[in-house]
Design a protein around this motif. Structure first.
Motif, PDB file in Angstrom:
ATOM      1  N   ASP A 133       0.699  -1.288   0.020  1.00 53.87           N
ATOM      2  CA  ASP A 133      -0.156  -0.253  -0.047  1.00 53.87           C
ATOM      3  C   ASP A 133       1.031   1.211  -0.031  1.00 53.87           C
ATOM      4  OD1 ASP A 133       0.915   0.057   2.525  1.00 53.87           O
ATOM      5  OD2 ASP A 133      -0.662  -0.823   3.603  1.00 53.87           O
ATOM      6  N   SER A 134       0.281   2.439   0.659  1.00 58.03           N
ATOM      7  CA  SER A 134       1.021   3.647   0.492  1.00 58.03           C
ATOM      8  C   SER A 134       2.396   3.422   1.313  1.00 58.03           C
ATOM      9  CB  SER A 134       0.236   4.666   1.170  1.00 58.03           C
ATOM     10  OG  SER A 134      -0.080   4.406   2.494  1.00 58.03           O
ATOM     11  N   THR A 186       4.402   1.094   1.056  1.00 59.85           N
ATOM     12  CA  THR A 186       5.457   0.751   0.184  1.00 59.85           C
ATOM     13  C   THR A 186       5.701   1.565  -0.996  1.00 59.85           C
ATOM     14  OG1 THR A 186       4.983  -1.770   0.698  1.00 59.85           O
ATOM     15  CG2 THR A 186       5.806  -1.450  -1.486  1.00 59.85           C
ATOM     16  N   GLN A 187       4.436   2.535  -1.278  1.00 62.97           N
ATOM     17  CA  GLN A 187       4.605   3.462  -2.492  1.00 62.97           C
ATOM     18  C   GLN A 187       5.768   4.258  -1.928  1.00 62.97           C
ATOM     19  OE1 GLN A 187       0.809   5.306  -3.225  1.00 62.97           O
ATOM     20  NE2 GLN A 187       1.454   5.822  -5.288  1.00 62.97           N
ATOM     21  N   GLY A 202       3.990  -0.447  -4.561  1.00 62.55           N
ATOM     22  CA  GLY A 202       3.146  -0.218  -3.821  1.00 62.55           C
ATOM     23  C   GLY A 202       1.963   0.983  -4.226  1.00 62.55           C
ATOM     24  N   ILE A 203       0.630   0.734  -3.977  1.00 64.85           N
ATOM     25  CA  ILE A 203      -0.306   1.880  -4.484  1.00 64.85           C
ATOM     26  C   ILE A 203      -1.053   2.163  -3.168  1.00 64.85           C
ATOM     27  CG2 ILE A 203      -2.379   2.274  -5.667  1.00 64.85           C
ATOM     28  CD1 ILE A 203      -1.253   1.088  -7.952  1.00 64.85           C
ATOM     29  N   GLY A 204      -1.046   3.545  -2.905  1.00 61.94           N
ATOM     30  CA  GLY A 204      -1.688   4.113  -1.695  1.00 61.94           C
ATOM     31  C   GLY A 204      -3.148   3.492  -1.594  1.00 61.94           C
ATOM     32  N   ASP A 232       0.849  -6.050 -12.087  1.00 63.41           N
ATOM     33  CA  ASP A 232       1.852  -5.510 -11.546  1.00 63.41           C
ATOM     34  C   ASP A 232       2.990  -6.260 -10.671  1.00 63.41           C
ATOM     35  OD1 ASP A 232       0.475  -3.249 -12.012  1.00 63.41           O
ATOM     36  OD2 ASP A 232       0.048  -2.546  -9.932  1.00 63.41           O
TER      37      ASP A 232
END
Lengths: 231, 231, 231, 231
Positions: free
Chosen positions: D40-41, D43-44, D73-75, D89
Motif C-alpha cells: 500500500d502507501s 510501500t509506495q 505499492g499503491i496508496g 503489477d
C-alpha cells in the motif's frame, strides 16, 4: 388682560403636553423579543458576517427594538450536546423564543466517526429539550437539517437517515405544537431545480453542509417569516 | 423512714431508667447507607438472581441494616443516557453513594451501530455526572468497563478503545478523588491467566460483555471491598 | 407400367424424405443456452423452491431444451468476492449468458460491519468482471440492487448509497453495452405505490433485502423478458 | 617427431582451454534476484528518497548485481486490491521473491470509511495471493502491519484488530512456509521502550501509520536480513 389670557392658555397647553408626556412614559416601550438560535456549526457560522442570523438582524434593523437575536451554536454539536449545555447557553439568557437547528452531526457522524445518534435517542433528547423550554413558557421553533451533500435525487450517502431524522423532527413539531422550518424539504426541492450538473456542493452550501450565501439568504428568509409571524 | 428512703431510691432509679430510655430513643439506629448502582445492561442484570448486586446483598445480610443496594441499570445506556435520567433514577432516591459503571456501549456501538461516544464527549458527560453528584455530597465510585470479547493479549476488536476509555475513567477518578473499581485491568489479567484456549467468552462473561457467575462473583467482591471501606 | 410408374415415384419420394430426414438430423438441435446467475444471498435463495430462478425454470418449461439456468449465488458476497470466484464458479461452466446481481452487501456492510466497498473500488471490480466475461464472448446482463429496507420516499438508512451504486451499474451497462434489469428503480416505484403503511419489509421482501413471493415473481418476470429477448 | 609431439600437445591443450572457455561462457553470471515489494502507501513511499526500499538498495550497492528491488505499492490498497492487480503489477515482472506488506487499510478503513476487510475475507484473498505466487515458484515473504497510532500499551483504537490481523498473517506464514517480517510485534515493543510521553506518532511513523526515518531504517534492516538470508 390679553397677557393674562395668554398666560392661561399657555398654562393649559403646558399641562396638556405634560400630561401627554407623562402618559407616554408610563406606557414603556416593550422590551425586544429575545430569540436564541441553538445549534451546531451551521448556527455558529450564522452570526458571522454574511451568516443567516446576521442577515436577519439586518433585515430587522427597522425593528431592532423589537427583536434581539442571540447565536448559541457550537461546531460538532449533536442533540445531546445541546441538552448538556441548555442550562448555561439558553435558559440563562431568559429567551422568549428558541430556534433549534440540529441533526446533521447526529446523522453524519455515524459514518464519519462511528459516533452518530440512534434515532430513538435523537427523539428522546430532542423531546427533553422541547419539554424543558416549553415548561418555562418559551416558544420553540424546530428546523429540519438541510443537507449532507447536495446531489439531487437522493444519491448522497446520508440522504436516507437525513430524511428519517427530518421526519422525526416534523412529528415532534406536530406533537408539541411548534412551528417548523423545513429546510430538508426546501433544500431537496431547490437542489432538484438548481443543480443541473449534480454537484456535491455549491448550490446552497459551500461544502455540502455549511451554508453559502444563497443558503444563508434562504435560511434567513424562512426563519424571519416564522419569527415575525409568532403571536 | 425506710419507706421514704425506698421511695427516694425508686424515684431516682426510675428517673435513671427513663433518662436512659429517652437517651436511647434520641440516639436512633443509623439508617442504612443507600448505594445506587448506575449503569447499563450489566448493572440491569446485576439485580437478577445470581447478579453481582444480588450477591452483594447476600454477603451483606448480617449488615442488612447498614446498606441498601439499589439497581439503576438500563440496557444499551451510554454515558449521556445516564446524564439524561440522573435526576429521576438517581438523585430522586437520595443516595449516599453512587457506583457508576458505564462505557461498554460508548465504545462498542461505534463499530456495531455507528453510534458510540467520542472520547472527548465521554469525558465531558462523565464529568458532568460526577460534579452534580458530588455537589449534593454524594460519594461517587467509578468503574472501568471489563471487556468486549475475552480473547487475551489485546486481539479483541474494541480493545484499543476500551483501554483508552478506561484510562479516561482512571484519570477522572484521580481528578475528582473517587475510588475506582478497575474491572478492565482485572479482566485483562484474569483472562490472560485463565483463557488458555483464547476463547471469545465464557471466562468472566457469557457473551464477551455480560457477566457469567465467575464475573458476578469477581465484581461483587471488588465492589464490596470499596463500599464497605468507605468512611 | 403403372406399377413401375408408381414404384419410380415411390422411390423418388422415399429418397426425398430420406434426404430431408438426413438433412434435418445433420442440423442438430441447438444446445440449450447456459445462463449463470452470479450473485449474493438473494441469488443463492433464487434456486430454492419459490425462488426467482426456480420460477423462471418453470416459466421456461416449454423451452427447457433452449435454456439451462444455473445458480451461482453465495450469501454475503460483495463485488470483489464475485471476482475472486469467477474462474471456478462461472467461467468453468462455459456460460453463454451471465446475470450479475450484486451490490446490497457492498453498501449495507459499510454500516453493519464497517466492511462495505468504496464506490470507486466497486466500479473497478465490476468493470474487471464484465471485461473478463465479454472477452470470452459471454453476454452480460447487469442488475441494480433492489432494496435495503422498503420504506418509501427515501428514508431507509442506505437509500443514498443504494441509489448511487445503482447509478454506477447503469453507467457501466451503458458503457459496456449490457442489458440492465433495473430492480432499484422498479422496487422504489413499486414500494411507493404498494406500501401505504410505510412498512420496512413485506412488500417485495421478507426482511427488507431478501425477496418474498411477490419479489421473486417480479424478479423472474423482469429477467425472463431480458433473457428471452437476447439475440 | 618432437615437433609432432609438441603439436599434438599444443592442440590437446588448446582444445582443453577452448572447452573450458566454452564451458565458462555457458555458465553465465547469475542474473540479479528480482524482489517485488507489493503493498500500500507505505510501500509506495518506500521507493522515495529515504524510503525503506531506497535504503535497502543503498545497503545492497556492493551486491547490486545480485538484487533488483522493485516497488509495487499503491496508496489505499487492501488485500483484495493487491489480488486484482497482481497479474499486471507483479507476475508480469517475473519476480523471484515477492514481499507482501498489507493490512493497515483493511483494518483502518473499517472505522474511517466503513470499507475495511472482514477477517475471513482478508485471510481468503491473502491465501489466494500466496497460492498463485507459490505456484509459479516465487518465494513469498509476509509482513505484519506495524501501527495505526503509536500510543503504547494498546490504547490506539485499532490495536485490537491490528493484532488480530497480524495473527492471521503469522498463521498464514506458518501454513505456507513463508518467512515473516513481524513489524507489528517489533513496533509495539519499540514504542513501549521509546515513547515515554505516549505520543500518537513520531516514534517510527510520521503520522501513526507511514514510516519516518527511524521506521524506514528499521523496516529496511528487518527485510534485508530476510531477503539476503533466503536460499
Amino acid at each position: 388682560m390679553i397677557y393674562i389670557y395668554y398666560m392661561k392658555h399657555l398654562i393649559r397647553y403646558s399641562i396638556s403636553i405634560l400630561t401627554t408626556l407623562i402618559l407616554l412614559s408610563s406606557i414603556p416601550a416593550a422590551p425586544p423579543k429575545k430569540v436564541v438560535f441553538f445549534g451546531d456549526s451551521i448556527t455558529q457560522a450564522g452570526v458571522e458576517p454574511g451568516g443567516y442570523i446576521t442577515k436577519m438582524r439586518q433585515a430587522l434593523k427597522g425593528d431592532s427594538s423589537k427583536y434581539s437575536l442571540i447565536g448559541a451554536g457550537i461546531g460538532g454539536n449533536k442533540v445531546y450536546d445541546l441538552y448538556l449545555r441548555m442550562e448555561d447557553d439558553v435558559l440563562a439568557k431568559k429567551p422568549d423564543v428558541v430556534v433549534i437547528w440540529v441533526g446533521v452531526n447526529d446523522v453524519w457522524h455515524k459514518t464519519s466517526h462511528g459516533t452518530g445518534t440512534d434515532a430513538d435517542k435523537f427523539e428522546k433528547f430532542y423531546t427533553a429539550i422541547i419539554s424543558k423550554l416549553q415548561q418555562k413558557g418559551i416558544k420553540v421553533i424546530l428546523c429540519t437539517p438541510g443537507a449532507i451533500g447536495e446531489k439531487k435525487n437522493f444519491v448522497n450517502r446520508n440522504d436516507g437517515d437525513l430524511n428519517a431524522y427530518s421526519e422525526i423532527i416534523r412529528n415532534l413539531a406536530a406533537k408539541y405544537n411548534c412551528p417548523v422550518s423545513d429546510f430538508r424539504k426546501t433544500f431537496v426541492e431547490y437542489d432538484l431545480q438548481n443543480n443541473p450538473s449534480n454537484a456535491d456542493s455549491g448550490i446552497l452550501t459551500s461544502d455540502g453542509v455549511h451554508l453559502n450565501d444563497a443558503g444563508n439568504d434562504l435560511a434567513a428568509n424562512m426563519l424571519l417569516k416564522i419569527i415575525t409571524g409568532l403571536k
